[in-house]
Design an enzyme around this catalytic site. Structure first.
Site, PDB file in Angstrom:
ATOM      1  N   HIS A 221      -4.144  -0.485   6.288  1.00 17.00           N
ATOM      2  CA  HIS A 221      -3.784   0.194   7.488  1.00 17.00           C
ATOM      3  C   HIS A 221      -4.350   0.448   8.637  1.00 17.00           C
ATOM      4  O   HIS A 221      -4.962   1.146   9.310  1.00 17.00           O
ATOM      5  CB  HIS A 221      -3.605   1.908   7.190  1.00 17.00           C
ATOM      6  CG  HIS A 221      -4.481   2.457   6.280  1.00 17.00           C
ATOM      7  ND1 HIS A 221      -5.673   2.473   6.920  1.00 17.00           N
ATOM      8  CD2 HIS A 221      -4.352   3.134   4.986  1.00 17.00           C
ATOM      9  CE1 HIS A 221      -6.399   3.141   5.714  1.00 17.00           C
ATOM     10  NE2 HIS A 221      -5.820   3.538   4.785  1.00 17.00           N
TER      11      HIS A 221
ATOM     12  N   HIS B 258     -10.351   1.195   2.668  1.00 12.76           N
ATOM     13  CA  HIS B 258      -9.989   2.075   3.575  1.00 12.76           C
ATOM     14  C   HIS B 258     -11.104   2.243   4.577  1.00 12.76           C
ATOM     15  O   HIS B 258     -12.209   2.464   4.376  1.00 12.76           O
ATOM     16  CB  HIS B 258     -10.073   3.671   3.085  1.00 12.76           C
ATOM     17  CG  HIS B 258      -9.593   4.746   4.089  1.00 12.76           C
ATOM     18  ND1 HIS B 258      -8.045   5.341   3.992  1.00 12.76           N
ATOM     19  CD2 HIS B 258     -10.114   5.287   5.176  1.00 12.76           C
ATOM     20  CE1 HIS B 258      -8.145   6.122   5.326  1.00 12.76           C
ATOM     21  NE2 HIS B 258      -9.293   5.971   5.821  1.00 12.76           N
TER      22      HIS B 258
ATOM     23  N   ASP C  40       1.750   2.605   3.450  1.00 12.57           N
ATOM     24  CA  ASP C  40       0.780   3.889   3.069  1.00 12.57           C
ATOM     25  C   ASP C  40       1.677   5.140   3.230  1.00 12.57           C
ATOM     26  O   ASP C  40       1.408   6.326   3.671  1.00 12.57           O
ATOM     27  CB  ASP C  40      -0.166   3.962   4.375  1.00 12.57           C
ATOM     28  CG  ASP C  40      -1.405   4.837   4.046  1.00 12.57           C
ATOM     29  OD1 ASP C  40      -1.467   5.185   3.000  1.00 12.57           O
ATOM     30  OD2 ASP C  40      -2.300   5.435   5.041  1.00 12.57           O
TER      31      ASP C  40
ATOM     32  N   HIS D 282       1.257   5.276  -1.745  1.00 13.38           N
ATOM     33  CA  HIS D 282       1.032   6.461  -2.536  1.00 13.38           C
ATOM     34  C   HIS D 282       2.209   7.113  -3.249  1.00 13.38           C
ATOM     35  O   HIS D 282       3.053   7.544  -2.702  1.00 13.38           O
ATOM     36  CB  HIS D 282       0.424   7.432  -1.701  1.00 13.38           C
ATOM     37  CG  HIS D 282      -0.920   6.754  -1.029  1.00 13.38           C
ATOM     38  ND1 HIS D 282      -2.070   7.127  -1.561  1.00 13.38           N
ATOM     39  CD2 HIS D 282      -0.968   6.509   0.137  1.00 13.38           C
ATOM     40  CE1 HIS D 282      -2.882   6.609  -0.885  1.00 13.38           C
ATOM     41  NE2 HIS D 282      -2.287   6.080   0.362  1.00 13.38           N
TER      42      HIS D 282
ATOM     43  N   LYS E 148     -10.106  -0.374  -5.008  1.00 14.42           N
ATOM     44  CA  LYS E 148      -9.959   0.183  -3.461  1.00 14.42           C
ATOM     45  C   LYS E 148     -11.298   0.948  -3.390  1.00 14.42           C
ATOM     46  O   LYS E 148     -12.156   1.739  -4.008  1.00 14.42           O
ATOM     47  CB  LYS E 148      -8.956   1.435  -3.806  1.00 14.42           C
ATOM     48  CG  LYS E 148      -8.473   2.142  -2.265  1.00 14.42           C
ATOM     49  CD  LYS E 148      -7.855   1.584  -1.520  1.00 14.42           C
ATOM     50  CE  LYS E 148      -7.885   2.198  -0.012  1.00 14.42           C
ATOM     51  NZ  LYS E 148      -6.732   3.121   0.168  1.00 14.42           N
TER      52      LYS E 148
ATOM     53  N   HIS F  96       0.837  -1.226   0.034  1.00 20.44           N
ATOM     54  CA  HIS F  96      -0.053  -0.223   0.024  1.00 20.44           C
ATOM     55  C   HIS F  96       0.839   1.112   0.155  1.00 20.44           C
ATOM     56  O   HIS F  96       1.595   1.627   0.820  1.00 20.44           O
ATOM     57  CB  HIS F  96      -0.962  -0.060   1.214  1.00 20.44           C
ATOM     58  CG  HIS F  96      -1.912   1.161   1.395  1.00 20.44           C
ATOM     59  ND1 HIS F  96      -3.028   1.036   1.844  1.00 20.44           N
ATOM     60  CD2 HIS F  96      -1.503   2.279   0.874  1.00 20.44           C
ATOM     61  CE1 HIS F  96      -3.701   2.146   2.034  1.00 20.44           C
ATOM     62  NE2 HIS F  96      -2.972   3.059   1.614  1.00 20.44           N
TER      63      HIS F  96
HETATM   64  O1  DOR Z   1      -2.795   9.461   6.018  1.00 19.72           O
HETATM   65  C1  DOR Z   1      -3.452   9.056   4.745  1.00 19.72           C
HETATM   66  N1  DOR Z   1      -2.684   9.734   3.594  1.00 19.72           N
HETATM   67  N2  DOR Z   1      -4.338   8.216   4.601  1.00 19.72           N
HETATM   68  C2  DOR Z   1      -5.091   8.000   3.645  1.00 19.72           C
HETATM   69  O2  DOR Z   1      -5.863   7.186   3.595  1.00 19.72           O
HETATM   70  C3  DOR Z   1      -4.574   8.792   2.379  1.00 19.72           C
HETATM   71  C4  DOR Z   1      -3.233   9.159   2.427  1.00 19.72           C
HETATM   72  C5  DOR Z   1      -2.876  10.265   1.125  1.00 19.72           C
HETATM   73  O3  DOR Z   1      -3.323   9.884  -0.002  1.00 19.72           O
HETATM   74  O4  DOR Z   1      -2.252  11.291   1.449  1.00 19.72           O
HETATM   75 ZN    ZN Z   2      -3.277   5.232   1.656  1.00 21.53          ZN
END
Ligand code: DOR
Ligand code: ZN
Length: 347
Positions: free
Chosen positions: A177, A142, A252, A15, A95, A13
């Site tokens: 998470h 989520h 995450d 980003h 997702k 997971h």
């Molecule tokens: O803290 C987070 N940041 N939780 C999420 O679910 C998304 C992520 C983000 O994309 O910044």
């Molecule tokens: Zn995330």
């Protein structure tokens, strides 16, 4: 000097964003991962096959040793044809973001639709969930219910997840998470056995809510779901230390530019990618559990996602170093701290 070699991480997971930020952060994942499950909450989100294809073209050039594993964002408009197309494009997971729950989750699944799943009505989301079963695509959640008191949101989502899992007995789910004892207990429910997994971040294994707001406000520790009580953190460790087969790393790692964190309406996200193996080694060593690292950081996720184990390994040295204050305009987790392990970067 002491060094340890382990299979490269599978970050289930992460980003990576787009554009300049993608270019800046992708090397942190490339340096230590055999594969990474890429989250679809880009702007615009990866909610159509066309958008995913464009994103794939953008991301691919950044990876040589790390295999990107694709996901798409479920919306109330996702059609069966879309699911088939996403599958052809190599998606491993869809997702589910409850609408408005976190960064770029507008256009996610509304509470109304979520509340009606499995109630016997012929709702579009029910058909989409059935198609995920039919095409062996994991439902990645989520798991927070917006609108509830923030510390209760994860527990609130479990009720809906239970209903979804009951209605779709072939659906395979990852609860992302996790941050509470309630979620940890839910994951160990025997009835769900091999079709429910959970990811845990490095930061939820370390932080509690006190690290976010117990003293001065620490925006770089603010994420969703927010870190909870020490007992919740302990419950996550209990899963990890028992080597639970369906519990694995999902960092995450969520980069936001410094100015978007240090402001009146700061974004949620902890940027762990630049220190991920190093912090995990530190934490597992404190728990005298270095031997459990490979299970948590690659093998369990490989099995759950049905991936061929990678041959790639990484080496970590016992070597003190100070985490930079900033990486590409983003403040990394543990910035300014001295860590005792360091990844050996291959020549
Ligand atoms: O803290 C987070 N940041 N939780 C999420 O679910 C998304 C992520 C983000 O994309 O910044
Ligand atoms: Zn995330």
């Amino acid at each position: 000097m002491e060094e340890i070699r382990i299979p490269a991480l599978l970050d289930a997971h992460v980003h990576l964003r787009q554009g300049r930020l993608l270019t800046a952060v992708a090397p942190y994942t490339e340096r230590c991962c055999s594969a990474a499950v890429l989250m679809p909450n880009t702007d615009p989100p990866l909610d159509t096959p066309e958008r995913l294809e464009a994103y794939q073209a953008e991301v691919r050039g950044h990876f040589k040793h790390c295999q990107p594993l694709w996901t798409f964002k479920l919306t109330e408009k996702t059609s069966l044809a879309d699911v088939v197309h996403f599958k052809k494009l190599g998606c491993v997971a869809a997702k589910l973001y409850p609408e408005g729950v976190t960064t770029n989750s507008a256009g996610g699944i509304s509470l109304d639709v979520l509340g009606n799943v499995g109630k016997g009505r012929d709702m579009p989301l029910d058909r989409t969930l059935q198609s995920l079963c039919d095409y062996s695509i994991v439902l990645s959640c989520h798991g927070e219910l917006p609108g509830l008191f923030c510390l209760d949101r994860e527990a609130g989502f479990l009720y809906h997840l239970g209903r979804i899992m009951h209605r779709f007995a072939a659906l395979r789910v990852v609860l992302e998470h996790i941050s509470t004892r309630k979620a940890a207990e839910f994951v160990t429910l025997r009835g769900y056995a091999n079709r429910l997994a959970a990811t845990i971040t490095a930061h939820h294994l370390l932080l509690t809510l006190d690290d976010v707001l117990g003293d001065k406000l620490a925006p770089h520790h603010f994420c969703k779901p927010v870190a909870k009580r020490p007992d919740d953190r302990e419950a996550l460790w209990e899963l990890v230390l028992q080597g639970h087969p369906n519990v694995f790393l999902g960092s995450d790692s969520a980069p936001h530019l410094r100015g978007d964190k240090e402001c009146a309406a700061g974004c949620a996200g902890v940027f762990t990618a630049p220190v991920l193996p190093e912090v995990l080694f530190e934490l597992f060593e404190q728990r005298q559990a270095l031997d459990l690292i490979p299970r948590f950081t690659s093998q369990n996720a490989q099995r759950f996602y049905g991936l061929t184990p990678s041959e790639r390994t990484i080496t970590v040295l016992r070597h003190g170093w100070t985490v930079p204050k900033e990486c590409a305009g983003v403040v990394p987790f543990r910035s300014g701290d001295v860590l005792s392990w360091r990844l050996v970067t291959p020549a």
